[in-house]
Design an enzyme around this catalytic site. Structure first.
Site, PDB file in Angstrom:
ATOM      1  N   LYS A   1      24.968 -41.113  14.535  1.00  0.00           N
ATOM      2  CA  LYS A   1      24.863 -42.506  14.115  1.00  0.00           C
ATOM      3  C   LYS A   1      24.941 -42.632  12.594  1.00  0.00           C
ATOM      4  O   LYS A   1      24.851 -41.630  11.870  1.00  0.00           O
ATOM      5  CB  LYS A   1      23.559 -43.091  14.648  1.00  0.00           C
ATOM      6  CG  LYS A   1      23.490 -43.121  16.171  1.00  0.00           C
ATOM      7  CD  LYS A   1      22.153 -43.672  16.627  1.00  0.00           C
ATOM      8  CE  LYS A   1      22.006 -43.654  18.126  1.00  0.00           C
ATOM      9  NZ  LYS A   1      20.689 -44.176  18.538  1.00  0.00           N
TER      10      LYS A   1
ATOM     11  N   PHE B   1      16.304 -56.460  21.132  1.00  0.00           N
ATOM     12  CA  PHE B   1      16.783 -55.594  20.046  1.00  0.00           C
ATOM     13  C   PHE B   1      18.298 -55.391  20.057  1.00  0.00           C
ATOM     14  O   PHE B   1      18.839 -54.684  19.201  1.00  0.00           O
ATOM     15  CB  PHE B   1      16.079 -54.227  20.093  1.00  0.00           C
ATOM     16  CG  PHE B   1      16.246 -53.485  21.393  1.00  0.00           C
ATOM     17  CD1 PHE B   1      17.385 -52.724  21.643  1.00  0.00           C
ATOM     18  CD2 PHE B   1      15.253 -53.534  22.367  1.00  0.00           C
ATOM     19  CE1 PHE B   1      17.546 -52.038  22.838  1.00  0.00           C
ATOM     20  CE2 PHE B   1      15.402 -52.843  23.567  1.00  0.00           C
ATOM     21  CZ  PHE B   1      16.549 -52.097  23.797  1.00  0.00           C
TER      22      PHE B   1
ATOM     23  N   ARG C   1      21.176 -33.228  25.326  1.00  0.00           N
ATOM     24  CA  ARG C   1      19.934 -34.012  25.290  1.00  0.00           C
ATOM     25  C   ARG C   1      18.762 -33.143  24.832  1.00  0.00           C
ATOM     26  O   ARG C   1      17.874 -33.617  24.129  1.00  0.00           O
ATOM     27  CB  ARG C   1      19.688 -34.667  26.642  1.00  0.00           C
ATOM     28  CG  ARG C   1      20.755 -35.751  26.915  1.00  0.00           C
ATOM     29  CD  ARG C   1      20.590 -36.434  28.237  1.00  0.00           C
ATOM     30  NE  ARG C   1      19.390 -37.237  28.314  1.00  0.00           N
ATOM     31  CZ  ARG C   1      19.237 -38.440  27.761  1.00  0.00           C
ATOM     32  NH1 ARG C   1      20.212 -38.974  27.057  1.00  0.00           N
ATOM     33  NH2 ARG C   1      18.110 -39.104  27.911  1.00  0.00           N
TER      34      ARG C   1
ATOM     35  N   THR D   1      13.978 -39.881  22.433  1.00  0.00           N
ATOM     36  CA  THR D   1      14.498 -41.019  21.668  1.00  0.00           C
ATOM     37  C   THR D   1      13.522 -41.531  20.622  1.00  0.00           C
ATOM     38  O   THR D   1      13.938 -42.089  19.620  1.00  0.00           O
ATOM     39  CB  THR D   1      14.898 -42.186  22.595  1.00  0.00           C
ATOM     40  OG1 THR D   1      13.793 -42.516  23.417  1.00  0.00           O
ATOM     41  CG2 THR D   1      16.095 -41.812  23.443  1.00  0.00           C
TER      42      THR D   1
ATOM     43  N   ARG E   1      16.425 -35.060  16.465  1.00  0.00           N
ATOM     44  CA  ARG E   1      15.597 -36.229  16.144  1.00  0.00           C
ATOM     45  C   ARG E   1      14.249 -35.819  15.570  1.00  0.00           C
ATOM     46  O   ARG E   1      13.736 -36.470  14.665  1.00  0.00           O
ATOM     47  CB  ARG E   1      15.422 -37.089  17.384  1.00  0.00           C
ATOM     48  CG  ARG E   1      16.708 -37.780  17.801  1.00  0.00           C
ATOM     49  CD  ARG E   1      16.478 -38.615  19.044  1.00  0.00           C
ATOM     50  NE  ARG E   1      17.678 -39.310  19.461  1.00  0.00           N
ATOM     51  CZ  ARG E   1      18.103 -39.361  20.722  1.00  0.00           C
ATOM     52  NH1 ARG E   1      17.435 -38.744  21.681  1.00  0.00           N
ATOM     53  NH2 ARG E   1      19.188 -40.040  21.018  1.00  0.00           N
TER      54      ARG E   1
ATOM     55  N   ASN F   1      17.640 -43.223  15.064  1.00  0.00           N
ATOM     56  CA  ASN F   1      17.222 -41.898  15.533  1.00  0.00           C
ATOM     57  C   ASN F   1      18.356 -40.870  15.526  1.00  0.00           C
ATOM     58  O   ASN F   1      18.377 -39.942  16.315  1.00  0.00           O
ATOM     59  CB  ASN F   1      16.537 -41.992  16.898  1.00  0.00           C
ATOM     60  CG  ASN F   1      17.442 -42.521  17.988  1.00  0.00           C
ATOM     61  OD1 ASN F   1      18.639 -42.709  17.792  1.00  0.00           O
ATOM     62  ND2 ASN F   1      16.862 -42.759  19.153  1.00  0.00           N
TER      63      ASN F   1
ATOM     64  N   HIS G   1      23.144 -40.046  19.509  1.00  0.00           N
ATOM     65  CA  HIS G   1      23.164 -40.590  20.872  1.00  0.00           C
ATOM     66  C   HIS G   1      23.866 -39.571  21.750  1.00  0.00           C
ATOM     67  O   HIS G   1      24.780 -38.874  21.302  1.00  0.00           O
ATOM     68  CB  HIS G   1      23.942 -41.910  20.931  1.00  0.00           C
ATOM     69  CG  HIS G   1      24.285 -42.309  22.334  1.00  0.00           C
ATOM     70  ND1 HIS G   1      23.389 -42.947  23.163  1.00  0.00           N
ATOM     71  CD2 HIS G   1      25.410 -42.114  23.080  1.00  0.00           C
ATOM     72  CE1 HIS G   1      23.951 -43.141  24.344  1.00  0.00           C
ATOM     73  NE2 HIS G   1      25.184 -42.643  24.317  1.00  0.00           N
TER      74      HIS G   1
END
Length: 136
Positions: free
Chosen positions: A10, A58, A86, A92, A104, A114, A117
């Site tokens: 991100k 959100f 993951r 998350t 993260r 965070n 993804h």
């Protein structure tokens, strides 16, 4: 079982200089990068990607964030790639759910920003890959 999954680094991961370390972690895990693209996401792509959250308060903030600066979109493949990614990414919520040593856990402070993804199932991976890489 060999799988493919979508990954996003991100905007916070890109602007804070974590791309190299994240890619290194992917490769150290034994996963392969099948596609990698630095881009600024357009609003339409972001809204499609997060459509399951469209009715949540959100949603607008999420779309604004993901389109705010360059990100990396990628396809990672390998044995159990979805679960492996993951595990690398961590929970998350980077403070209460992501353990140190995960992406993260090491680089993020908030749920909204965070760092990464990843698809959460084979079905999500197929859908998300078709959104971000429609020609593959």
């Amino acid at each position: 079982m060999t799988e493919r999954t979508l990954i996003l680094i991100k905007p916070d991961g890109v602007t804070n200089g974590h791309v190299g370390e994240i890619i290194a972690r992917i490769e150290r895990k034994g996963l392969k990068l099948a596609a990698l693209d630095l881009r600024v996401a357009d609003r339409e792509t972001a809204e499609k990607h997060y459509e399951e959250h469209a009715d949540k308060p959100f949603f607008g903030e999420l779309v604004e964030f993901i389109t705010s600066a360059p990100l990396i979109a990628g396809i990672v493949e390998g044995e159990r790639a979805i679960d492996a990614w993951r595990q690398l990414a961590g929970g998350t919520d980077p403070v209460s759910k992501a353990t140190p040593g995960t992406i993260r856990g090491d680089f993020a402070l908030t749920v909204g920003e965070n760092v990464v993804h990843g698809s959460d199932s084979p079905e999500s991976a197929e859908r998300e890959i078709s959104i971000w890489f429609p020609n593959l």
